[in-house]
Design an enzyme around this catalytic site. Structure first.
Site, PDB file in Angstrom:
ATOM      1  CE  LYS C  76      -4.845  -0.434  -8.568  1.00  0.00           C
ATOM      2  NZ  LYS C  76      -4.039   0.065  -7.438  1.00  0.00           N
ATOM      3  CB  SER C 151      -4.706   3.905  -7.267  1.00  0.00           C
ATOM      4  OG  SER C 151      -3.985   2.756  -6.862  1.00  0.00           O
ATOM      5  CB  SER C 175      -3.355   2.302  -3.818  1.00  0.00           C
ATOM      6  OG  SER C 175      -2.997   3.571  -4.292  1.00  0.00           O
TER       7      SER C 175
END
Lengths: 486, 95, 489
Positions: C76, C151, C175
């Site tokens: 990420k 997210s 997330s």
């Protein structure tokens, strides 16, 4: 109308740690800009703080030194505001739960009286960086300021007093006492010129006898005792003038300029920031136990009050002299080394407070930067004591030592300053003076006992002059008396 | 509780975020939606509850006072918007 | 090769069925060929990946192997990577190339894993749909007109589309788990403090936690074995001993007590998701578990509580983005105030600004007690609910999200509706507990997630519970039709 001044102090003390409060960057003074600012200090994304144990210990030691409550749980908060020298956009500090609670500091005033100033609390926090303005650096972009973050994250304790101070003199004595405490504890280098101790003063005035405090102003960031004294006096005068003209004091932050001896308003309370304090989620509550505190308490270095008492007790100094010599750690240790070296506390005290102190003041340097070390001064005094030189010659030797010409013995040898104590040689000198001053000898012999004593000085002076100060004054006295009274 | 356009101006200034004047009503509406949702908390009596800052109720660990960092100014300033003579540059700071 | 799990690829490398370079190039090619459909990567680190793979092959040849040596994964774009742009999905950091690594990245480097690149995400991890990214929406591989969740949507989509065998994510209010559920993969949010946050760009410090996003629980265990552990650089990192998460994967589940919170099966839950979850629970009963209804009475306060705490912490965490030392700076600032306000106006997206404003308001003078302090008190009540529940049950199960993946743009104008999508995941973060989402079938043709919440530091137990389910079912092996077609025979 008689006015009373009310003062509260906030004192920022830089702690003498090797590294910053929340990162492993060095705190050494004077490095090239931003060479001691690592990812944490620069608030690089994702970086996190970890508390320096020494900073915590230093704060606890201060608390113990002022008999304060040490809080077994303390919390770091974020104080939010934007400023280029504050990389994270918040300062990590302690708001509601500081490490050091209420305590007291005793001060002694010039008239000899004592007073207790209450400490509200003391907390740990991080220092900010520095903004360097145009002109400081050549060729720096026009209309720009340069930011150096070496100082960002240096550990501080902020000591907050109660509004117990009633004059600039008390404020200065209080500040000096704090300086003396933190340097005695070794928790700060106390270097005022490097910003190791900075003062914010809250000043208000009220009519004598009035219960309520007047509106106060805060003058920020004063970095010497002298500036603090000046700033307070100026502000008191300003407030009294306004009030006597029927005006009102505006609560505001002020800046004092030590060069121009003027102050100006920085911002009023209406524009005051809303700091939005909240507990820092990157740091956890600091929890310590009794044994941790006890251990620090047991190993606390000698404090100024205790040292002064000891100086009176063991060295037979007056309370006044003990106050001067024992108040500040570096001076105290210097004095003790001199005493140890020469074996005469009184002489050591006279020299440290006299010749040495005058010279340091004159040259505007601190005792920790004195070109003569304590052993050398002790060596010099030893030569006075054993009659190798007179006190007067000692001053010549002192000058030479200051200029780095060597130890007392080396200088005495090189300059041939040894005192003449040879009886034969001295008798010859005395005989010569008597022979050359028949009139004075006659007058002396006709005078009564009281007058004779005063007149003797003339002959001693003549002999010292003839011997270039090197004659042993004690022996000259003896020989002179014998010959004149014969 | 709800916010007014004047509150937005104050908050935006504290947060140092410029908001276009035309956008203010929309920002106010959205914030009020959120605050209305959040205000559900107000119905709960929490007078006896100790606030919880950390889920583990853990305590701060301490770091030894030993320097661990080397000078990396060059790398750090290579990614700075404006740096000169080792300093980060900003428009003139007025105190 | 992309139809294989991380564990299988690791075995293949050990067996010399293929080299790390072949494997890495295979995935790089897939990303280059296919990511146009999903937008799941922000940065592809092709050269670095191949160089790492060559080094890994040398180690493999020498027999110096760890479980992840030579295995490619994606990170990420919230984890700082030395020399590689780390944007956090924001224009503010579009030019930010950190000179340091996050601890998690250091650990993967030390383990010999290959980094394929950095995945797309909601800006500063603020979002549940990946629509707030400066780099555009990520598309759900199961239905490219739908969001992948957020997210960590880029990581979820990349794994679902098999552009990477596994990826890292972070979870502040769901997330990892929510996009895992929406994309039909396995995601684990560890106990707060289990994985170092150093170098992981902070959204809400007391809630953020990094974790694995994988095809299977076994793969999650392999990743967590590397990620977990005490870090002296993170004061909130825990020194609780780290288990070998592989060792207990196959433990028997008989005697396991599953708690079903009645608040998680109420109004607002898509009946099709509820049916999937109930079917999964039945499967667990087959495996020897028993079920007990429990109550988490403060569940409906979780979203309100979270939307005070997270924005408040974020409002301070994001103050460092000021255009002075790194990142975006506005053009020609006329003074300092202009530099700050315009840099932050232009550098942050709408959702981020909205949350900063909410947090600033909640902390401002006169409101602290009513908002921030109140939320911290509610937070304790929520934690206490779980502490009570875990006196009676070993694991708590329910749906990960109330609805399946929604259409791109469908909720972007209604922040509160979007926030409420996280209703089942948020309390886990507030309490600091570990949570997982695993594929549990389909609802309306889109993946449905089963959420497992464990007691503090019970990651090994959670992985065991998830693994046994995956041994008995094949929901986690399902692929979107377009991806299934690409699998070689």
């Amino acid at each position: 109308m008689e006015w009373e001044t009310v003062i509260g102090l906030e004192v920022h003390v830089q702690l003498a740690t090797q590294t910053k409060i929340f990162s492993g960057s060095s705190t050494a003074f004077g490095a090239e800009p931003n060479t001691q600012a690592n990812a944490v200090d620069l608030a690089m994304p994702g970086t996190l703080p970890v508390l320096n144990e020494q900073a915590l210990k230093n704060a606890i030691m201060f608390g113990l030194a002022i008999n304060a409550d040490i809080n077994k749980k303390s919390v770091f908060d974020r104080k939010n505001y934007f400023y280029p020298d504050l990389p994270k956009g918040y300062q990590t500090t302690q708001m509601d739960e500081p490490i050091v609670g209420a305590g007291t500091v005793e001060i002694q005033l010039k008239n000899g009286s004592h007073k207790t100033i209450r400490i509200h609390h003391a907390h740990l926090e991080e220092d900010a960086g520095k903004s360097l303005h145009e002109g400081v650096l050549s060729g720096m972009g026009h209309g720009s300021s340069g930011i150096d973050l070496n100082r960002a994250g240096t550990p501080l304790i902020e000591i907050v007093s109660e509004p117990d101070i009633r004059s600039a003199e008390e404020a200065v004595e209080f500040a000096k006492k704090l300086h003396s405490i933190v340097t005695s504890l070794g928790i700060s280098d106390g270097e005022m010129s490097q910003g190791s101790m900075r003062f914010d003063v809250n000043v208000s005035v009220r009519l004598k006898g009035e219960e309520e405090f007047g509106t106060r102003t805060e003058t920020k960031n004063l970095n010497s005792f002298k500036f603090m004294e000046e700033a307070i006096e100026l502000e008191v005068e300003r407030q009294i003038d306004i009030l006597e003209d029927g005006g009102e004091i505006i609560q505001e932050t002020r800046l004092y300029n030590g060069d121009t001896k003027t102050a100006r308003s920085m911002r009023s309370k209406e524009e005051a920031n809303d700091y939005r304090y909240f507990p820092c989620p990157d740091l956890l509550p600091v929890v310590i136990d009794d044994s941790y505190i006890e251990e620090l308490g047991n190993n606390l270095p000698e404090l100024p009050d205790a040292r002064q008492a000891r100086f009176v007790e063991s060295y037979g100094l007056s309370e006044y002299d003990a106050g001067i010599l024992g108040g500040e750690a570096t001076t105290a240790s210097f004095f003790e080394t001199v005493t140890e070296q020469c074996g005469d506390a009184k002489l050591a005290a006279n020299w440290v407070m006299g010749e040495l102190s005058a010279k340091l003041n004159n040259e505007e340097i601190g005792i920790n930067h004195c070109p003569i070390n304590a052993e050398q001064l002790g060596g010099l005094i030893s030569r006075i004591k054993d009659n190798t030189i007179s006190g007067k010659i000692a001053k010549t030797v002192f000058e030479a030592m200051w200029n780095g010409e060597g130890t007392a013995d080396e200088i005495i040898e090189a300059k041939d300053l040894k005192q003449v104590s040879d009886t034969g040689a001295l008798e010859t000198m005395v005989d010569e003076v008597i022979a050359n001053n028949t009139e004075q000898v006659e007058n002396y012999r006709n005078a009564d006992e009281g007058k004779r004593k005063k007149m003797l000085g003339f002959f001693v002076g003549q002999i010292m002059k003839a011997s270039k100060g090197q004659a042993n004054p004690g022996m000259i006295n003896q020989i002179l008396l014998k010959k004149l009274n014969d | 509780m709800s916010v007014q356009p004047s509150d937005i101006e104050k908050i935006a200034n504290l947060a140092r975020i410029r908001i276009d004047e035309q956008a203010v009503p929309e920002v106010v509406d959205r914030l009020n939606d959120i605050l209305a949702m959040v205000d559900k908390m107000q119905a709960v009596d929490t007078s006896e509850v100790e606030p919880m800052a950390n889920p583990l109720d853990a305590h701060q660990r301490l770091r030894a006072d030993t320097p661990t960092e080397i000078d990396q100014r060059e790398q750090f300033q290579a990614i700075a918007p404006e740096a000169e003579q080792g300093l980060y540059l900003v428009p003139k700071v007025i105190e | 090769m992309h139809d294989k799990t991380l564990a299988e690829l690791s075995q293949g490398l050990a067996d010399k069925a293929f080299s790390s370079v072949e494997l890495t190039e295979h995935f790089l090619k897939r990303i280059n060929d296919l990511d146009g459909n999903y937008n799941s990567f922000i940065t592809i680190t092709e050269e670095q990946a191949v160089a790492q793979a060559k080094a890994a092959d040398e180690q493999l040849a020498k027999g110096n192997t760890q479980a992840l040596t030579g295995v490619p994964i994606a990170h990420k774009d919230i984890f700082c990577t030395e020399g590689v742009k780390t944007s956090c999905g924001s224009k503010m950091l579009d030019n930010f190339v950190p000179p340091y690594n996050a601890t998690v990245i250091e650990k993967f480097n030390a383990a010999g894993a290959i980094s394929l690149g950095k995945t797309n995400m909601d800006e500063f991890a603020m979002g549940s749909s990946n629509e707030t990214s400066f780099y555009g929406s990520v598309k759900n591989p199961w239905n490219t007109s739908c969001v992948p969740g957020g997210s960590s949507g880029g990581s979820a989509a990349a794994v679902a589309a098999r552009l990477a065998p596994a990826a890292t994510g972070t979870d502040t209010g769901g997330s990892i788990r929510q996009p895992a559920a929406l994309c039909g993969i396995t995601g684990l949010k560890p106990t707060y403090g289990r994985v170092s946050r150093y170098g992981m760009i902070a959204f809400a410090s007391s809630l953020d936690q990094g974790g694995p996003m994988t095809q299977t629980a076994e793969d999650a265990a392999l990743l967590l074995n590397v990620m977990a552990g005490f870090d002296a650089k993170d004061s909130t990192s825990s020194d609780t001993a780290v288990a070998d998460y592989i060792a207990t994967l196959n433990d028997d589940l008989s005697g396991l007590t599953i708690g079903l919170p009645k608040e998680y099966f109420g109004e607002g839950l898509d009946p099709a998701i509820e049916a999937s979850v109930q079917a999964a629970i039945k499967e667990y009963e087959q495996l020897g578990a028993s079920v007990k209804e429990i109550s988490l009475p403060n569940t409906d306060l979780a979203v309100p509580c979270y939307y005070v705490i997270a924005p408040s912490e974020a409002s301070a965490n994001l103050s460092r983005f000021d255009g002075v030392r790194y990142g975006y700076r506005c053009e020609d600032p006329k003074d300092l105030h202009d530099l700050y306000t315009r840099t932050r106006e232009e550098g942050f997206g709408e959702e981020v600004k909205r949350r900063i404003l909410v947090g600033t308001y909640a902390l401002s003078a006169g409101f602290y007690d009513a908002y921030y302090k109140k939320a911290q008190q509610i937070r304790r009540l929520i934690k206490n609910d779980f502490v009570e529940a875990f006196k009676e049950v070993d694991v708590i199960m329910g749906p990960t999200v109330p609805n399946t993946a929604f259409g791109i743009g469908e909720k972007s104008n209604d922040p509160v509706a979007m926030y409420l999508e996280d209703i089942y995941t948020i309390s886990t973060n507030l309490a600091g507990l570990p949570g997982m989402s695993i594929p549990a079938g389909f609802a309306n043709g889109k993946p449905a997630g089963l959420q497992l919440t464990g007691n503090y530091f019970a990651e090994a137990k959670l992985l065991n519970i998830a693994h046994r389910f995956q041994q008995a079912t094949d929901w986690h092996k399902q692929l979107p039709a377009t991806i299934a077609d690409q699998v070689e025979g």
